[in-house]
Write a protein that holds these residues in place. Structure first.
Motif, PDB file in Angstrom:
ATOM      1  N   VAL A  36      33.170  51.214  16.394  1.00  0.00           N
ATOM      2  CA  VAL A  36      33.637  50.250  17.393  1.00  0.00           C
ATOM      3  C   VAL A  36      34.498  51.000  18.417  1.00  0.00           C
ATOM      4  O   VAL A  36      35.575  51.495  18.086  1.00  0.00           O
ATOM      5  CB  VAL A  36      34.470  49.133  16.732  1.00  0.00           C
ATOM      6  CG1 VAL A  36      34.944  48.136  17.769  1.00  0.00           C
ATOM      7  CG2 VAL A  36      33.637  48.423  15.671  1.00  0.00           C
ATOM      8  N   HIS A  37      33.978  51.133  19.620  1.00  0.00           N
ATOM      9  CA  HIS A  37      34.727  51.826  20.663  1.00  0.00           C
ATOM     10  C   HIS A  37      35.332  50.841  21.658  1.00  0.00           C
ATOM     11  O   HIS A  37      36.280  51.144  22.356  1.00  0.00           O
ATOM     12  CB  HIS A  37      33.816  52.808  21.409  1.00  0.00           C
ATOM     13  CG  HIS A  37      33.159  53.792  20.493  1.00  0.00           C
ATOM     14  ND1 HIS A  37      33.818  54.872  19.993  1.00  0.00           N
ATOM     15  CD2 HIS A  37      31.926  53.824  19.959  1.00  0.00           C
ATOM     16  CE1 HIS A  37      33.003  55.553  19.205  1.00  0.00           C
ATOM     17  NE2 HIS A  37      31.852  54.926  19.166  1.00  0.00           N
ATOM     18  N   MET A  38      34.706  49.688  21.719  1.00  0.00           N
ATOM     19  CA  MET A  38      35.149  48.656  22.664  1.00  0.00           C
ATOM     20  C   MET A  38      35.110  47.327  21.930  1.00  0.00           C
ATOM     21  O   MET A  38      34.293  47.176  21.018  1.00  0.00           O
ATOM     22  CB  MET A  38      34.139  48.553  23.799  1.00  0.00           C
ATOM     23  CG  MET A  38      34.350  49.488  24.929  1.00  0.00           C
ATOM     24  SD  MET A  38      33.004  49.130  26.063  1.00  0.00           S
ATOM     25  CE  MET A  38      33.902  49.014  27.552  1.00  0.00           C
ATOM     26  N   PRO A  39      35.961  46.371  22.333  1.00  0.00           N
ATOM     27  CA  PRO A  39      35.932  45.080  21.632  1.00  0.00           C
ATOM     28  C   PRO A  39      34.525  44.484  21.549  1.00  0.00           C
ATOM     29  O   PRO A  39      34.155  43.923  20.530  1.00  0.00           O
ATOM     30  CB  PRO A  39      36.851  44.204  22.462  1.00  0.00           C
ATOM     31  CG  PRO A  39      37.782  45.153  23.119  1.00  0.00           C
ATOM     32  CD  PRO A  39      37.002  46.417  23.347  1.00  0.00           C
ATOM     33  N   SER A  40      33.744  44.634  22.630  1.00  0.00           N
ATOM     34  CA  SER A  40      32.425  43.985  22.626  1.00  0.00           C
ATOM     35  C   SER A  40      31.421  44.695  21.729  1.00  0.00           C
ATOM     36  O   SER A  40      30.359  44.147  21.458  1.00  0.00           O
ATOM     37  CB  SER A  40      31.887  43.896  24.061  1.00  0.00           C
ATOM     38  OG  SER A  40      31.824  45.176  24.625  1.00  0.00           O
ATOM     39  N   PRO A  43      32.927  42.228  18.261  1.00  0.00           N
ATOM     40  CA  PRO A  43      34.154  41.452  18.477  1.00  0.00           C
ATOM     41  C   PRO A  43      34.837  41.053  17.169  1.00  0.00           C
ATOM     42  O   PRO A  43      36.070  41.063  17.083  1.00  0.00           O
ATOM     43  CB  PRO A  43      33.673  40.217  19.231  1.00  0.00           C
ATOM     44  CG  PRO A  43      32.345  40.553  19.761  1.00  0.00           C
ATOM     45  CD  PRO A  43      31.753  41.601  18.875  1.00  0.00           C
ATOM     46  N   ILE A  44      34.037  40.706  16.170  1.00  0.00           N
ATOM     47  CA  ILE A  44      34.648  40.245  14.916  1.00  0.00           C
ATOM     48  C   ILE A  44      35.377  41.409  14.252  1.00  0.00           C
ATOM     49  O   ILE A  44      36.514  41.282  13.791  1.00  0.00           O
ATOM     50  CB  ILE A  44      33.580  39.626  14.000  1.00  0.00           C
ATOM     51  CG1 ILE A  44      33.091  38.334  14.667  1.00  0.00           C
ATOM     52  CG2 ILE A  44      34.129  39.326  12.615  1.00  0.00           C
ATOM     53  CD1 ILE A  44      31.875  37.723  14.056  1.00  0.00           C
ATOM     54  N   THR A  46      36.540  43.977  15.802  1.00  0.00           N
ATOM     55  CA  THR A  46      37.702  44.301  16.631  1.00  0.00           C
ATOM     56  C   THR A  46      38.895  43.424  16.268  1.00  0.00           C
ATOM     57  O   THR A  46      40.018  43.908  16.125  1.00  0.00           O
ATOM     58  CB  THR A  46      37.368  44.110  18.129  1.00  0.00           C
ATOM     59  OG1 THR A  46      36.240  44.911  18.426  1.00  0.00           O
ATOM     60  CG2 THR A  46      38.525  44.529  19.006  1.00  0.00           C
ATOM     61  N   THR A  47      38.638  42.112  16.115  1.00  0.00           N
ATOM     62  CA  THR A  47      39.716  41.201  15.714  1.00  0.00           C
ATOM     63  C   THR A  47      40.346  41.719  14.433  1.00  0.00           C
ATOM     64  O   THR A  47      41.568  41.793  14.301  1.00  0.00           O
ATOM     65  CB  THR A  47      39.151  39.780  15.474  1.00  0.00           C
ATOM     66  OG1 THR A  47      38.302  39.456  16.563  1.00  0.00           O
ATOM     67  CG2 THR A  47      40.236  38.770  15.341  1.00  0.00           C
ATOM     68  N   LEU A  50      42.356  45.018  14.986  1.00  0.00           N
ATOM     69  CA  LEU A  50      43.650  44.812  15.650  1.00  0.00           C
ATOM     70  C   LEU A  50      44.643  44.102  14.729  1.00  0.00           C
ATOM     71  O   LEU A  50      45.788  44.512  14.601  1.00  0.00           O
ATOM     72  CB  LEU A  50      43.460  44.021  16.944  1.00  0.00           C
ATOM     73  CG  LEU A  50      42.780  44.770  18.091  1.00  0.00           C
ATOM     74  CD1 LEU A  50      42.507  43.832  19.248  1.00  0.00           C
ATOM     75  CD2 LEU A  50      43.633  45.925  18.565  1.00  0.00           C
ATOM     76  N   THR A  51      44.166  43.033  14.070  1.00  0.00           N
ATOM     77  CA  THR A  51      45.057  42.275  13.193  1.00  0.00           C
ATOM     78  C   THR A  51      45.516  43.151  12.035  1.00  0.00           C
ATOM     79  O   THR A  51      46.700  43.200  11.696  1.00  0.00           O
ATOM     80  CB  THR A  51      44.321  41.025  12.661  1.00  0.00           C
ATOM     81  OG1 THR A  51      43.678  40.408  13.759  1.00  0.00           O
ATOM     82  CG2 THR A  51      45.272  40.060  12.017  1.00  0.00           C
ATOM     83  N   GLY A  53      45.504  46.340  12.007  1.00  0.00           N
ATOM     84  CA  GLY A  53      46.310  47.428  12.565  1.00  0.00           C
ATOM     85  C   GLY A  53      47.768  46.997  12.684  1.00  0.00           C
ATOM     86  O   GLY A  53      48.677  47.754  12.349  1.00  0.00           O
ATOM     87  N   SER A  54      47.977  45.757  13.152  1.00  0.00           N
ATOM     88  CA  SER A  54      49.345  45.246  13.265  1.00  0.00           C
ATOM     89  C   SER A  54      49.961  45.117  11.881  1.00  0.00           C
ATOM     90  O   SER A  54      51.127  45.473  11.671  1.00  0.00           O
ATOM     91  CB  SER A  54      49.352  43.875  13.938  1.00  0.00           C
ATOM     92  OG  SER A  54      48.785  43.970  15.206  1.00  0.00           O
ATOM     93  N   GLY A  57      50.836  48.428  10.667  1.00  0.00           N
ATOM     94  CA  GLY A  57      52.041  48.894  11.362  1.00  0.00           C
ATOM     95  C   GLY A  57      53.294  48.318  10.715  1.00  0.00           C
ATOM     96  O   GLY A  57      54.273  49.023  10.479  1.00  0.00           O
ATOM     97  N   LEU A  58      53.217  47.013  10.384  1.00  0.00           N
ATOM     98  CA  LEU A  58      54.358  46.345   9.757  1.00  0.00           C
ATOM     99  C   LEU A  58      54.627  46.953   8.379  1.00  0.00           C
ATOM    100  O   LEU A  58      55.770  47.223   8.009  1.00  0.00           O
ATOM    101  CB  LEU A  58      54.070  44.844   9.652  1.00  0.00           C
ATOM    102  CG  LEU A  58      55.202  43.989   9.112  1.00  0.00           C
ATOM    103  CD1 LEU A  58      56.400  44.048  10.036  1.00  0.00           C
ATOM    104  CD2 LEU A  58      54.756  42.538   8.945  1.00  0.00           C
TER     105      LEU A  58
ATOM    106  N   GLU B 102      37.560  45.529  29.578  1.00  0.00           N
ATOM    107  CA  GLU B 102      37.698  46.081  28.216  1.00  0.00           C
ATOM    108  C   GLU B 102      38.178  47.521  28.283  1.00  0.00           C
ATOM    109  O   GLU B 102      39.035  47.950  27.517  1.00  0.00           O
ATOM    110  CB  GLU B 102      36.343  46.073  27.506  1.00  0.00           C
ATOM    111  CG  GLU B 102      35.951  44.735  26.924  1.00  0.00           C
ATOM    112  CD  GLU B 102      34.699  44.879  26.084  1.00  0.00           C
ATOM    113  OE1 GLU B 102      34.802  45.291  24.919  1.00  0.00           O
ATOM    114  OE2 GLU B 102      33.590  44.615  26.602  1.00  0.00           O
ATOM    115  N   SER B 118      53.300  48.014  18.535  1.00  0.00           N
ATOM    116  CA  SER B 118      53.584  48.253  17.128  1.00  0.00           C
ATOM    117  C   SER B 118      54.600  49.391  16.988  1.00  0.00           C
ATOM    118  O   SER B 118      55.566  49.297  16.231  1.00  0.00           O
ATOM    119  CB  SER B 118      52.268  48.601  16.442  1.00  0.00           C
ATOM    120  OG  SER B 118      52.406  48.557  15.070  1.00  0.00           O
ATOM    121  N   GLY B 387      36.484  40.561  23.854  1.00  0.00           N
ATOM    122  CA  GLY B 387      35.339  41.175  23.179  1.00  0.00           C
ATOM    123  C   GLY B 387      34.221  40.181  22.953  1.00  0.00           C
ATOM    124  O   GLY B 387      33.044  40.471  23.200  1.00  0.00           O
TER     125      GLY B 387
END
Lengths: 297, 456
Positions: A36-40, A43-44, A46-47, A50-51, A53-54, A57-58, B102, B118, B387
């Motif tokens: 996955v290089h781009m959200p498109s 997309p699923i 990517t979500t 990112l989620t 990843g956060s 991070g926490l 994007e 983050s 996306g």
């Protein structure tokens, strides 16, 4: 279906172009290890990336903080442990001074030893962390928490405060980031002062009675504090390792979503390359044949 | 009886016809690579026969002539191509814009806003654990500066995208007008040719191509009038009719996807123009969302930081400054000048990290202004929607592309030139020409024979 010459060529060039772009994408996936290089691109995924990843991070933040706090607690535990030992030494000296066979001269010498234990106590109370900040001064980490006051009666002054720096080390998990041992250290100092004073004053019954009792009480208080620190260290240890587990799990989930399956990608690449070669061969084959070749003159 | 040169006439007309047919073949071959060219087909017809009244009346053929040269064209496919072209261009343009956005955000990666956000929260958490540490303080400042820099850069790029799209929209409207003028001129020429009974195939091809180019830019309806004029409508607006081309103004409203004439708005629903307007809307939308994100983050961080007391003993300092979304987001100059102005706690005591901890916890704190989502979640959701939008447009575009490819194949199957076929025709006409020449030669010989025998 009637095929026009332009169509014949454009169909082949389209196909070749598609295969080339597919090959380029697969090569990128292979060289970056990512799918996955781009959200498109997905997309699923990517979500998720990112989620997660956060969340990762926490978890990393919790781990860093927990390990930092554990480091400080470890230093605090050492200091408190030494204070415990120091009180044992104090008690031994008090008992020694309380025996009738010890003369006053010897008691004065013991009193000097008690004095140096007090010095050591103050210095332990002023322990610093790796960054040179005081461990036991509440929020006033740059202020020496314990200083001697010659009195009368001689005692120690506390220059720190009793504030606790709360730290977040896990989801809904807050711990105290510093230790407040003002009471315990003062108690230990005062107990030692009592021993000292009775040694100097030759109060043998007081030494074996009240003084020992005071030193024992101070020891108990220090041991309790040590136990408390130990428990907190364990909690931090658990928090850090649970954060580490979460980090690993999040990393695995992120990789599952965003990383290219190398084997699959290589196979896919090979298949695409074969198709590409076939297309080129077909292209060359078709463009070789023409009615022109069979016309004379 | 027919005259002596009757046969010579037949042969010479045949020669001329085959020569013309060869020319048409040459024209077809020459245009094998011309976009929008429709192959031309020569239609031969017999000339009217002569009737003789002998013992019994009989008729003798008088040869052949070229009755017409037609374009091979499937009008149904052409109509569908125009519609599909509009939709394909719209989707293609939208896809380009969304892919551009994007790329501007550059997610998922560690150096995007998500990663930097983050990292900033991490730095606050480290400061919370170790509030008296100058390195931790410095880290908060540099991580925040990186975040601010990334946000500003993305905002500026989105702004540049808006400007670029605006210029492209204006240039595209100009292109519509130019094509309108071109179609109008072709209409005039075609009408003139039609009036004298000719079929101007190449002009028709040129006009069809202009119409297809126009359909790629904007959704049109066309209507051919009996005199050969093609009327072009862009929804409620007549771009070209018998009388004139009526250019569009360059005033537009991207939000409603309309071009604004003084008395009415013209809805633009398809073509590149609609795609460009959708693209500018997307850029506006994501820039506005970025602004909301920044405003809420700034307010939330400042609300905490303002109450804190820093190591210099001052209170009431914001961490971020600016009021207007991403474009003026900055770190407070006092903090830039001195890291001791960062407040890690309410008390100002060097070991107080309570405030830093509260700021670190903002990572997961739901903010009312972000629809009860945390800043992190809001941003991630935004990227997810971007996306999804982009991917669904890509799917729709691929579908249109496949349809277009199929339609193009159908059109090519009717209108496209096949070299082998033309070569075969060429041989056919060449042989026919040779045969006609042979007849001419035979007739010449017989005439010569007559002259030799009786001409003395």
């Amino acid at each position: 279906m009637r095929i026009s010459t332009t169509h014949q060529y454009s169909q082949l060039t389209d196909r070749v172009a598609n295969l080339q772009s597919r090959i380029a994408q697969l090569q990128t996936n292979l060289s970056t290890g990512k799918r996955v290089h781009m959200p498109s691109d997905d997309p699923i995924a990517t979500t998720g990336i990112l989620t997660l990843g956060s969340a990762k991070g926490l978890a990393e933040q919790h781990r860093t903080v927990a390990e930092f706090a554990r480091g400080n607690y470890s230093l605090a535990e050492n200091a408190i442990g030494e204070i415990g030992e120091l009180l044992k030494e104090g008690k031994k000296l008090a008992l020694q001074g309380a025996t009738g066979t010890t003369d006053q001269l010897a008691r004065d010498v013991i009193a000097t030893q008690i004095r140096s234990l007090q010095e050591r106590l103050v210095s332990l109370g002023n322990s610093k962390d790796s960054g040179g900040r005081y461990l036991f001064s509440g929020f006033e980490v740059q202020t020496e928490p314990f200083v001697k006051d010659s009195g009368p009666p001689p005692t120690i002054l506390y220059q720190g405060d009793t504030n606790v720096n709360y730290l977040q080390v896990g989801p809904g998990l807050r711990v105290e980031g510093n230790v407040i041992v003002e009471q315990q250290i003062r108690q230990a100092y005062d107990a030692l002062q009592d021993v000292h004073d009775r040694l100097v004053g030759g109060d043998l019954s007081g030494l074996s009675g009240i003084s020992i009792q005071l030193v024992d009480n101070a020891s108990t208080a220090i041991n309790l504090a040590r136990g408390d620190i130990g428990a907190k260290m364990q909690a931090l240890e658990t928090a850090a390792s649970s954060a580490l587990r979460r980090i690993d799990e999040f990393a695995r989930l992120i990789s599952e979503r965003g990383d290219a399956d190398i084997t699959e990608t290589i196979i896919d690449l090979q298949a695409t390359q074969v198709a590409y070669e076939m297309s080129l061969a077909a292209f060359a084959g078709i463009s070789r044949i023409s009615l022109l070749d069979f016309m004379r003159g | 009886m027919a005259g002596s040169f009757f046969g010579i006439n037949i042969a010479s007309r045949a020669l001329r016809s085959f020569e013309t047919a060869l020319n048409v073949t040459g024209h077809n071959l020459a245009n094998v690579n011309t976009r929008g060219y429709s192959r031309q087909i020569v239609e031969f017809d017999q000339t009217a026969p002569l009737t003789y009244f002998g013992l019994r009346p009989f008729t003798v053929g008088t040869g052949a002539f070229i009755s017409s040269v037609n374009r091979a064209r499937d009008m149904f496919v052409e109509g569908r191509i125009i519609q599909t072209q509009s939709e394909q261009s719209r989707l293609g343009q939208m896809l380009t814009s969304l892919r551009g956005i994007e790329m501007v955000f550059g997610e998922p990666s560690s150096d995007g806003i998500s990663g930097n956000l983050s990292a900033m929260f991490d730095s606050w958490a480290r400061l919370a654990a170790n509030p008296a540490d100058d390195a931790a303080r410095l880290d908060v400042r540099s991580r925040s500066m990186l975040l601010v820099g990334r946000i500003r850069e993305i905002d500026a790029q989105l702004g540049a995208e808006q400007v670029r799209l605006d210029a492209e929209i204006r240039a595209t409207i100009d292109q519509v007008n130019q094509l309108g003028t071109k179609i109008k001129e072709l209409n005039d020429s075609i009408r003139a040719q039609r009036a004298i009974g000719s079929t101007p195939n190449d002009l028709l091809d040129l006009r069809d191509r202009a119409i297809q180019e126009l359909a790629a830019i904007v959704d049109i309806r066309k209507q051919e009038l009996p005199d050969g004029t093609m009327t072009i409508f862009i929804n409620q607006h007549t771009l070209v009719d018998q009388v004139a081309a009526r250019p569009l103004p360059t005033e537009y409203d991207a939000a409603t996807s309309t071009i604004q004439l003084p008395n009415k708005d013209i809805q633009i629903k398809g073509g590149k123009l609609a795609g460009l307007m959708a693209g500018i809307n997307s850029a506006n939308n994501y820039r506005a969302q970025l602004d909301t994100f920044v405003n809420e983050l700034r307010t939330a961080v400042n609300a905490l930081h303002f109450t804190g007391t820093n190591l210099n003993g001052t209170t009431g300092i914001d961490f971020f400054v600016g009021t207007n979304g991403a474009r003026d987001l900055e770190i407070d100059p006092q903090i830039l000048a001195d890291i001791r102005n960062i407040a890690a706690g309410a008390s100002g005591a060097p070991g107080d990290g309570g405030l830093a901890n509260a700021i670190a916890e903002l990572r997961d704190t739901e903010l009312a202004g972000l629809g009860n989502r945390s800043a992190t979640r809001f941003f991630n959701d935004m990227i997810a929607v971007l996306g999804q939008d982009s991917a669904s447009i890509a799917i729709a575009f691929d579908t249109q592309l496949a349809t277009m490819t199929q339609l193009e194949a159908q059109r090519q199957s009717v209108s496209g030139v096949n070299v082998d076929e033309e070569l075969a025709n060429m041989m056919r006409y060449q042989r026919s020409f040779q045969a006609a020449a042979k007849i001419l030669s035979v007739l010449d010989q017989t005439t010569e024979e007559l002259i030799k025998t009786f001409g003395r």
